[in-house]
Design an enzyme around this catalytic site. Structure first.
Site, PDB file in Angstrom:
ATOM      1  N   GLU A 494       0.863  -1.029  -0.038  1.00 29.21           N
ATOM      2  CA  GLU A 494       0.127   0.056   0.127  1.00 29.21           C
ATOM      3  C   GLU A 494       0.925   1.196   0.103  1.00 29.21           C
ATOM      4  O   GLU A 494       1.788   1.386   0.938  1.00 29.21           O
ATOM      5  CB  GLU A 494      -0.929   0.114   1.334  1.00 29.21           C
ATOM      6  N   TYR A 551      -0.604  -3.971  11.227  1.00 28.82           N
ATOM      7  CA  TYR A 551      -1.610  -4.738  10.239  1.00 28.82           C
ATOM      8  C   TYR A 551      -0.875  -6.018   9.662  1.00 28.82           C
ATOM      9  O   TYR A 551      -1.295  -6.713   8.882  1.00 28.82           O
ATOM     10  CB  TYR A 551      -1.675  -3.767   9.080  1.00 28.82           C
ATOM     11  N   HIS A 592      -0.736   2.193  15.789  1.00 25.38           N
ATOM     12  CA  HIS A 592       0.478   2.511  14.904  1.00 25.38           C
ATOM     13  C   HIS A 592       1.622   2.418  15.842  1.00 25.38           C
ATOM     14  O   HIS A 592       2.551   3.147  15.470  1.00 25.38           O
ATOM     15  CB  HIS A 592       0.251   3.874  14.434  1.00 25.38           C
TER      16      HIS A 592
END
Ligand SMILES: Cc1ncc(C[n+]2csc(CCOP(=O)(O)OP(=O)(O)O)c2C)c(N)n1
Ligand SMILES: [Mg+2]
Length: 803
Positions: A494, A551, A592
């Protein structure tokens, strides 16, 4: 009908007849294997059986379209296909069922996987690539349903890369990207997210992937009405159908018992996909399960009499037989004779497989029995040993467990005695374990010349006036060198393409190396990983980028189930040297700044886990890994891209070694062990500790898997006699793993004068903001005080209580 519309020559009716007959023979052979296979489980010779009965005919049609160089990524129903491409014999089928550990006899996994999990050999016995374009290939199956889908995407994408990227040596891997990756999946497993994610991604990427859905309306006992909207997967996926204006899929629907139509559709699918690189979906409906799902249950429990009667009538083999008779290909009597002969052939093959499996174990039994008899005859506990020996002797078809268990138990009875047969027994046990254990435990990692541990360190070197630059510049320039030196390398993720990743570590590289090699992807971590697995299985060197460590969890299932097990589950005959790039630890907020290293470490044994403290170290790891043939995860420090580092003058050359720790600070009083982002805090704490007279040694682990192969940490502890392990994971996570390594593997216990401590984060996810960070993760003060407390406990007078 022409079996192969590619060829211009018409075949005679006799040729046609003999091809159909040979197809039918295969269908019958495969069915007979399933029937006898089930019996072997029910009589206890095998533990579990899951078979391809009811799916024979479509697989024969598929095999006709499958060419050398092509890849399969499928599931446990595909035995007929494997037989049809010449990669599974009757003996091998049964060897799989019995868990024969001999790779020659059980080439799928050497008994490591339950039967029905198929593979071909991409590597020779030394771990080197075979020429995959000269053979028919199957990637190794896994049991988690739909887990084969993401890898399928990568296998297909490799063809696209080989066709369109210039400069790669394709000799062993591709003929102009003409290879198709063929997938199979059960109807019920299309309910999985991995299926939908893969279907969408392949439509976007436009890769030569043909996915067959074997639809028997059930997933074990659960009917399609609970699985699929409208009970029809190709119906609901209609929107994927390509049009003249828009890319998409070619979608076919066919009845699984319709032999001529199946052949036609598989040929058409093959042509479209191979030539145009368009994904194709074939929904094969009206399939059956003559014996139900597996040996764990019977389908009479959940199918009504109407359904069972329908399944008997529409059994694909039954339908094919009727079609042959109706079309004068054979008479009923001729087919009956063929069936009888084939039944015998399968029985004979089964017997041969059983003998090949059991005879070596019987020979081993005779060996240990004769040793035990000798031991019993001289031992004062002879009666007990004789009892064990007789019990073992009475087992006609023993497991190796029975042999070893009797031998090890007998040894206990003679622990205080001394005679020569005792040595024979001890030696037998030692040698047996040495010989047998690797059959179950070898090949977790590469054993080839290219294994990561063979790569030696090359230090970064610097000009006297070396510039201080942002860390991300070092990474970027190193990637530039890497992609220049390795045309088979590519990166995708991404935001990895156009903007050169969220931290500009790939800035400008897409312009230089093109959109195929430096690529943006959709937000779909599992299939990003699958792209990497599949492409690396076909000789490319992908770097799959997962944007943030948090993730990685989306991809973790596949890292654990597929990537980490691949080399092991094929006993070293397939590899996927995929590099997974991510960035993590300390930044902001719950998602994060996670540092879930313990979870990751425990789930992906078989993949190296590397945690470089800065971008120079990270770049060095990439340089090491690209030269090796093992998969790895690299976690870059999320807060390190803008920190200044000295620019080396040997970019692209220096290598950080795998499994080697680095001492960042020498000290006499206590060893502090940490890794990644936390090290900067540990270094600050060490400075402050020095001010109160505590001289800390700091070790950067760098490589969590493999861990400190030279046992340097215990050397440090033997000097300081104290240690604290510090990280940002939860307690009991990676710090507990590290402490276990230090205590149990490196035996540091003997050198410790104080309790070894771990300092980790709070058990909750890290809260947002500067104070969220301070109160969630170990701070400099936390580190200082933890170390100080250890010293206080040792000498309360030198280090009076702080608070
Ligand atoms: C992720 C996962 N969940 C559950 C299972 C257990 N399981 C094995 S096969 C199966 C049914 C699969 O049905 P389908 O996809 O239709 O294939 P079929 O067996 O009918 O050919 C299930 C639930 C599994 N192997 N993996
Ligand atoms: Mg099904």
């Amino acid at each position: 009908m022409k079996a192969n519309p590619d060829s211009k020559t018409e075949i005679t009716f006799n040729d046609f007849k003999s091809e159909v007959l040979s197809d039918y023979k295969l269908a019958v052979t495969s069915r007979e294997c399933s029937l006898l296979g089930r019996r072997e489980v029910l009589t206890g010779k095998a533990k579990f059986g899951i078979f391809g009965d009811g799916k024979e005919v479509p697989q024969i049609a598929w095999a006709k379209a499958f060419k050398n160089g092509d890849f399969r990524s499928g599931y446990y129903r595909d035995q007929t296909f494997m037989m049809a491409i010449g990669e599974l014999t009757i003996e091998q089928f049964f060897a799989g069922l019995y868990a024969n550990t001999d790779l020659e006899q059980e080439p799928m996994s050497a008994g490591r996987q339950m039967g029905g999990h198929f593979a071909t050999h991409s590597l020779d016995e030394n771990g080197n690539w075979k020429n995959l374009t000269e053979q028919k290939n199957s990637s190794a199956d896994i049991s988690p349903t739909a887990g084969q889908m993401p890898r399928l995407l990568g296998l297909a994408q490799a063809s696209k890369i080989y066709r369109n990227v210039k400069g790669i040596d394709t000799t062993n891997f591709s003929n102009n990207g003409n290879e198709i990756a063929w997938g199979t999946i059960g109807n019920a497993s299309t309910s999985e997210g991995l299926f939908f994610e893969t279907i969408n991604a392949a439509g976007v990427l436009q890769v030569p992937m043909v996915i067959s859905i074997w639809d028997d309306e059930y997933g074990i006992s659960v009917h399609a009405k609970h699985q699929t909207t409208k009970e029809n997967i190709s119906e609901i996926l209609k929107g994927f159908q390509r049009t003249e204006k828009e890319n998409g899929y070619e979608i076919f629907r066919v009845d699984g018992w319709n032999y001529p139509e199946l052949i036609d559709i598989y040929q058409r699918a093959s042509q479209i996909s191979r030539k145009e690189h368009v994904p194709v979906m074939i929904h094969v409906q009206q399939l059956t399960q003559p014996q139900g799902h597996s040996t764990s249950g019977s389908h009479e429990r959940y199918k009504d009499e109407d359904r069972l009667a329908w399944e008997r009538e529409y059994d694909c083999n039954v339908q094919m037989r009727q079609w042959m008779i109706a079309n004068n290909i054979a008479t009923d009597e001729e087919l009956s004779t063929i069936e009888k002969d084939l039944k015998k052939a399968v029985r004979d093959g089964k017997k041969a497989a059983w003998n090949a499996f059991i005879n070596p174990i019987k020979a081993e039994k005779r060996e240990i029995v004769s040793i035990l008899e000798k031991v019993a005859s001289v031992s004062s506990n002879g009666v007990f040993i004789s009892k064990l020996t007789n019990e073992l002797n009475a087992i006609d078809e023993p497991f190796r467990r029975d042999l070893l268990s009797a031998a090890r138990k007998s040894l206990r009875y003679i622990v205080t005695e001394e005679f020569s047969a005792k040595n024979d027994l001890k030696n037998w046990i030692d040698n047996y374990i040495k010989e047998i254990q690797p059959k179950y435990s070898s090949h977790l990692l590469s054993s080839s010349d290219k294994k990561a541990l063979n790569q030696s360190e090359i230090n970064p070197t610097y000009n006297d006036d070396a510039e201080l630059v942002d860390g991300r510049i070092i990474l970027r320039d190193n990637f530039d060198a890497l992609f220049s030196n390795y045309p088979e390398a590519l990166i995708f993720g991404e935001d990895a393409g156009h903007i050169g990743d969220v931290n500009q570590g790939l800035e400008g590289l897409q312009e230089k190396f093109g959109e195929l090699r430096i690529a943006d992807t959709g937000i779909r971590e599992a299939t990003i990983l699958g792209q990497g697995i599949g492409m690396s299985m076909r000789g490319l060197r992908p770097i799959a980028e997962i944007q943030y460590l948090d993730y990685v969890l989306y991809a973790l299932q596949l890292m654990s189930d597929d990537l980490a097990t691949l080399h092991y589950r094929t006993k070293g005959r397939q590899k996927a040297p995929l590099i997974v790039r991510t960035r993590g630890h300390r930044l902001e907020g719950i998602w994060h700044s996670g540092s879930q290293m313990g979870g990751i470490l425990n789930l992906i044994r078989g993949i190296h886990v590397l945690v470089p403290r800065d971008m120079t170290k990270a770049a060095g790891f990439y340089n090491t890994l690209i030269e090796s043939d093992e998969p790895a995860l690299i976690v870059e420090c999320l807060n390190g891209y803008r920190l200044k580092e000295k620019m080396p003058n040997n970019i692209g050359q220096f290598k950080t070694p795998i499994g080697v720790v680095e001492t960042l600070r020498e000290g006499a009083d206590i060893t502090l062990i940490s890794y990644g982002s936390t090290l900067r805090l540990v270094e600050q704490a060490a400075k402050e500790l020095q001010e109160v007279g505590i001289d800390a040694e700091i070790i950067d682990v760098q490589s969590l898997l493999p861990f400190d192969i030279n046992h340097d940490i215990v050397k440090s502890i033997s000097k300081t006699n104290r240690c604290v392990v510090i990280d940002e994971d939860v307690k009991g996570g990676a710090s507990a793993y590290i402490l276990d390594q230090i205590l149990n593997v490196q035996n540091a216990f003997q050198y410790l004068d104080s309790v070894p401590k771990t300092l980790a984060a709070q058990p909750h996810r890290p809260a947002y903001g500067t104070d969220g960070d301070y109160f969630s993760k170990p701070s400099v003060e936390d580190i200082f005080e933890t170390v100080y407390d250890v010293m206080h406990e040792m000498s309360p007078t030198d280090y009076p209580k702080l608070r």
